[in-house]
Design an enzyme around this catalytic site. Structure first.
Site, PDB file in Angstrom:
ATOM      1  N   LYS A  83     -17.020   2.467 -49.328  1.00 17.34           N
ATOM      2  CA  LYS A  83     -15.740   2.724 -49.979  1.00 17.34           C
ATOM      3  C   LYS A  83     -15.787   2.118 -51.375  1.00 17.34           C
ATOM      4  O   LYS A  83     -16.099   0.922 -51.527  1.00 17.34           O
ATOM      5  CB  LYS A  83     -14.640   2.036 -49.181  1.00 17.34           C
TER       6      LYS A  83
HETATM    7  C1  E4P Z   1      -7.371   3.330 -45.820  1.00 17.83           C
HETATM    8  O1  E4P Z   1      -8.479   3.633 -46.145  1.00 17.83           O
HETATM    9  C2  E4P Z   1      -6.477   2.513 -46.654  1.00 17.83           C
HETATM   10  O2  E4P Z   1      -7.095   1.368 -47.039  1.00 17.83           O
HETATM   11  C3  E4P Z   1      -5.204   2.251 -45.903  1.00 17.83           C
HETATM   12  O3  E4P Z   1      -4.780   3.432 -45.259  1.00 17.83           O
HETATM   13  C4  E4P Z   1      -4.111   1.647 -46.753  1.00 17.83           C
HETATM   14  O4  E4P Z   1      -2.917   1.614 -46.036  1.00 17.83           O
HETATM   15  P1  E4P Z   1      -1.636   0.748 -46.478  1.00 17.83           P
HETATM   16  O5  E4P Z   1      -1.056   1.378 -47.690  1.00 17.83           O
HETATM   17  O6  E4P Z   1      -0.721   0.828 -45.299  1.00 17.83           O
HETATM   18  O7  E4P Z   1      -2.152  -0.634 -46.756  1.00 17.83           O
END
Ligand code: E4P
Length: 217
Positions: A83
């Site tokens: 990522k």
């Molecule tokens: C996924 O890859 C993201 O990091 C995650 O869905 C972020 O979610 P949040 O906005 O609830 O922290």
């Protein structure tokens, strides 16, 4: 539609993976902090539980260090997806890593223009954050619709991975728009299969079945 689980909680992942409904996992530095465990250990464990991609995020902000971190992470298991943030250096790292055959998930996407660049950079996944857009009074799902339309125009292989999901309605709307993946917190997946009328119906069936005095086995 694929379902990824958005957590670094290994027990939760094990439990949900047993249903056979989990196609992958996404983590981020906040979720790792919440787990209170060592990042590399957690990622390795998760990769052994699910066959699909497990997103592990670099924490560096510059290209060179991102690549060094990605190298450590991708050695953990064959199903690690790296990522990277949607920044200039993140896109540059995405281009390099994907050209080497590494799956890259470009995260923190908040505009269709950003998503277009991620696809150009060879991302396997683009992660638009719908919940965080809703939080600031924008329409998160409009972004999903725009990205799906743009990617279809050019037949990009990049999968639209709907992130920052807060409710089953987010998942349904994403599915209606044809998004490839939704990454959902464990609680949201459970909310999706739970329904009070299912519980009530089961209770009535069990009562009536007991009256018959029969048993299938
Ligand atoms: C996924 O890859 C993201 O990091 C995650 O869905 C972020 O979610 P949040 O906005 O609830 O922290």
């Amino acid at each position: 539609m694929k379902f990824f689980i958005d957590t670094a909680d290994v027990a939760e992942i094990k439990d949900l993976a047993e249903t056979g409904l989990v196609d992958g996992v996404t983590t981020n530095p906040s979720l790792i902090a919440k787990s209170g465990r060592k990042f590399l250990d957690v990622v390795k464990e998760i990769c052994a539980i699910v066959d699909g991609p497990v997103s592990a995020e670099v924490t560096a902000l510059d290209f060179e260090t991102m690549l060094r971190e990605a190298d450590v992470l991708r050695r953990l298991a064959d199903n690690v997806a790296i990522k990277v943030p949607l920044t200039r250096d993140g896109l540059k790292a995405c281009k390099r890593l994907s050209s080497e055959g590494t799956l890259v998930n470009v995260t923190l996407c908040f505009s269709a223009a950003q998503a277009l660049l991620a696809a150009k950079a060879g991302a396997a996944f683009i992660s638009p954050f719908v919940g965080r857009l809703d939080d600031i009074g924008s329409e998160g799902m409009e972004l999903i619709s725009d990205i799906c339309e743009i990617y279809a125009n050019y037949d990009f292989d990049t999968e639209v991975l709907v992130a920052s999901v807060r409710s089953p309605m987010h998942v349904l709307e994403a599915a209606r728009l044809g998004a490839d993946v939704a990454t959902v917190p464990p609680g949201v997946l459970r909310q999706m299969y739970g329904h009070p009328l299912t519980d009530k119906g089961l209770e009535a069936f069990a009562k009536d079945w007991a009256k018959t005095g029969q048993s299938i086995l």
